[in-house]
Design a protein around this motif. Structure first.
Motif, mmCIF file in Angstrom:
data_model
loop_
_atom_site.group_PDB
_atom_site.id
_atom_site.type_symbol
_atom_site.label_atom_id
_atom_site.label_comp_id
_atom_site.label_asym_id
_atom_site.label_seq_id
_atom_site.Cartn_x
_atom_site.Cartn_y
_atom_site.Cartn_z
ATOM 1 N N VAL A 33 0.878 -1.165 0.000
ATOM 2 C CA VAL A 33 0.000 0.000 0.000
ATOM 3 C C VAL A 33 0.912 1.210 0.000
ATOM 4 N N VAL A 34 0.660 2.137 -0.914
ATOM 5 C CA VAL A 34 1.549 3.289 -1.062
ATOM 6 C C VAL A 34 0.825 4.595 -0.767
ATOM 7 N N ALA A 35 1.603 5.547 -0.289
ATOM 8 C CA ALA A 35 1.111 6.899 -0.015
ATOM 9 C C ALA A 35 2.015 7.880 -0.746
ATOM 10 N N LYS A 36 1.430 8.958 -1.238
ATOM 11 C CA LYS A 36 2.217 10.006 -1.907
ATOM 12 C C LYS A 36 2.961 10.811 -0.856
ATOM 13 N N ARG A 37 4.256 10.950 -1.036
ATOM 14 C CA ARG A 37 5.106 11.772 -0.180
ATOM 15 C C ARG A 37 5.974 12.606 -1.105
ATOM 16 N N SER A 38 5.795 13.894 -1.080
ATOM 17 C CA SER A 38 6.513 14.802 -1.973
ATOM 18 C C SER A 38 6.286 14.376 -3.417
ATOM 19 N N GLN A 39 7.347 14.013 -4.108
ATOM 20 C CA GLN A 39 7.245 13.639 -5.518
ATOM 21 C C GLN A 39 7.279 12.133 -5.742
ATOM 22 N N SER A 40 7.243 11.342 -4.676
ATOM 23 C CA SER A 40 7.346 9.893 -4.861
ATOM 24 C C SER A 40 6.266 9.151 -4.089
ATOM 25 N N GLU A 41 6.128 7.878 -4.408
ATOM 26 C CA GLU A 41 5.195 7.011 -3.704
ATOM 27 C C GLU A 41 6.003 6.126 -2.759
ATOM 28 N N ILE A 42 5.616 6.159 -1.494
ATOM 29 C CA ILE A 42 6.328 5.442 -0.439
ATOM 30 C C ILE A 42 5.406 4.356 0.121
ATOM 31 N N ILE A 43 5.978 3.197 0.393
ATOM 32 C CA ILE A 43 5.191 2.101 0.956
ATOM 33 C C ILE A 43 4.782 2.458 2.387
ATOM 34 N N SER A 44 3.469 2.410 2.636
ATOM 35 C CA SER A 44 2.959 2.711 3.974
ATOM 36 C C SER A 44 2.512 1.454 4.706
ATOM 37 N N SER A 45 2.291 0.368 3.966
ATOM 38 C CA SER A 45 1.871 -0.885 4.562
ATOM 39 C C SER A 45 2.235 -2.023 3.612
ATOM 40 N N ILE A 46 2.578 -3.171 4.188
ATOM 41 C CA ILE A 46 2.941 -4.338 3.379
ATOM 42 C C ILE A 46 2.312 -5.597 3.952
ATOM 43 N N SER A 47 2.222 -6.593 3.114
ATOM 44 C CA SER A 47 1.766 -7.906 3.582
ATOM 45 C C SER A 47 2.976 -8.696 4.075
ATOM 46 N N ALA A 48 2.705 -9.790 4.750
ATOM 47 C CA ALA A 48 3.795 -10.649 5.228
ATOM 48 C C ALA A 48 4.608 -11.193 4.054
ATOM 49 N N ALA A 49 3.939 -11.507 2.943
ATOM 50 C CA ALA A 49 4.650 -12.010 1.756
ATOM 51 C C ALA A 49 5.597 -10.953 1.202
ATOM 52 N N ALA A 50 5.178 -9.698 1.220
ATOM 53 C CA ALA A 50 6.038 -8.604 0.735
ATOM 54 C C ALA A 50 7.245 -8.433 1.648
ATOM 55 N N GLN A 51 7.031 -8.556 2.944
ATOM 56 C CA GLN A 51 8.134 -8.444 3.890
ATOM 57 C C GLN A 51 9.113 -9.601 3.684
ATOM 58 N N TYR A 52 8.592 -10.776 3.445
ATOM 59 C CA TYR A 52 9.429 -11.948 3.191
ATOM 60 C C TYR A 52 10.291 -11.752 1.943
ATOM 61 N N LYS A 53 9.765 -11.035 0.953
ATOM 62 C CA LYS A 53 10.510 -10.764 -0.291
ATOM 63 C C LYS A 53 11.567 -9.676 -0.106
ATOM 64 N N GLY A 54 11.620 -9.049 1.083
ATOM 65 C CA GLY A 54 12.637 -8.042 1.353
ATOM 66 C C GLY A 54 12.148 -6.606 1.266
ATOM 67 N N LEU A 55 10.855 -6.415 1.082
ATOM 68 C CA LEU A 55 10.303 -5.062 1.021
ATOM 69 C C LEU A 55 10.028 -4.569 2.441
ATOM 70 N N PHE A 56 9.947 -3.249 2.610
ATOM 71 C CA PHE A 56 9.713 -2.704 3.947
ATOM 72 C C PHE A 56 8.941 -1.389 3.880
ATOM 73 N N VAL A 57 8.275 -1.078 4.980
ATOM 74 C CA VAL A 57 7.534 0.182 5.099
ATOM 75 C C VAL A 57 8.542 1.325 5.078
ATOM 76 N N GLY A 58 8.244 2.345 4.274
ATOM 77 C CA GLY A 58 9.139 3.488 4.126
ATOM 78 C C GLY A 58 9.952 3.426 2.845
ATOM 79 N N GLN A 59 9.955 2.295 2.189
ATOM 80 C CA GLN A 59 10.690 2.114 0.936
ATOM 81 C C GLN A 59 9.903 2.765 -0.207
ATOM 82 N N SER A 60 10.613 3.272 -1.195
ATOM 83 C CA SER A 60 9.926 3.863 -2.349
ATOM 84 C C SER A 60 9.354 2.745 -3.222
ATOM 85 N N LEU A 61 8.246 3.031 -3.853
ATOM 86 C CA LEU A 61 7.623 2.052 -4.734
ATOM 87 C C LEU A 61 8.551 1.722 -5.894
ATOM 88 N N ARG A 62 9.285 2.703 -6.362
ATOM 89 C CA ARG A 62 10.227 2.474 -7.467
ATOM 90 C C ARG A 62 11.275 1.431 -7.074
#
Length: 93
Positions: A33-62
């Motif tokens: 789940v992403v939220a607009k922050r300034s000029q980029s989209e930042i992850i605001s929430s993730i599933s357990a599967a996304a966390q397992y893949k190495g993604l984290f809250v605060g990371q840019s969608l790019r």
């Protein structure tokens, strides 16, 4: 003097959990789940599967998309997340 207690609770998975329950999404596919922050989209929430893949809250969608190509991405809906939280009942001890 009356005793006053204040508690702060952070729910890093609440946005993704709402999407999982609403869409019956496959638990093995990462959701962000992403939220607009300034000029980029930042992850605001993730599933357990996304966390397992190495993604984290605060990371840019790019950056997240570069790590894992097949993300299920939703925009943050703060109102819907608040309504979802109101459905959760917490019992007092």
């Amino acid at each position: 003097m009356p005793s006053r207690r204040i508690i702060a609770i952070w729910f890093p998975y609440i946005g993704a959990e709402r999407i999982l329950r609403k869409t019956q999404h496959n638990l093995e596919n990462p959701i962000v789940v992403v939220a607009k922050r300034s000029q980029s989209e930042i992850i605001s929430s993730i599933s357990a599967a996304a966390q397992y893949k190495g993604l984290f809250v605060g990371q840019s969608l790019r950056d997240a998309s570069a790590i894992f190509k097949h993300l299920f991405v939703q925009n943050q809906n703060s109102y819907a997340e608040t309504q979802f939280l109101s459905l959760i009942h917490i019992s007092e001890p």
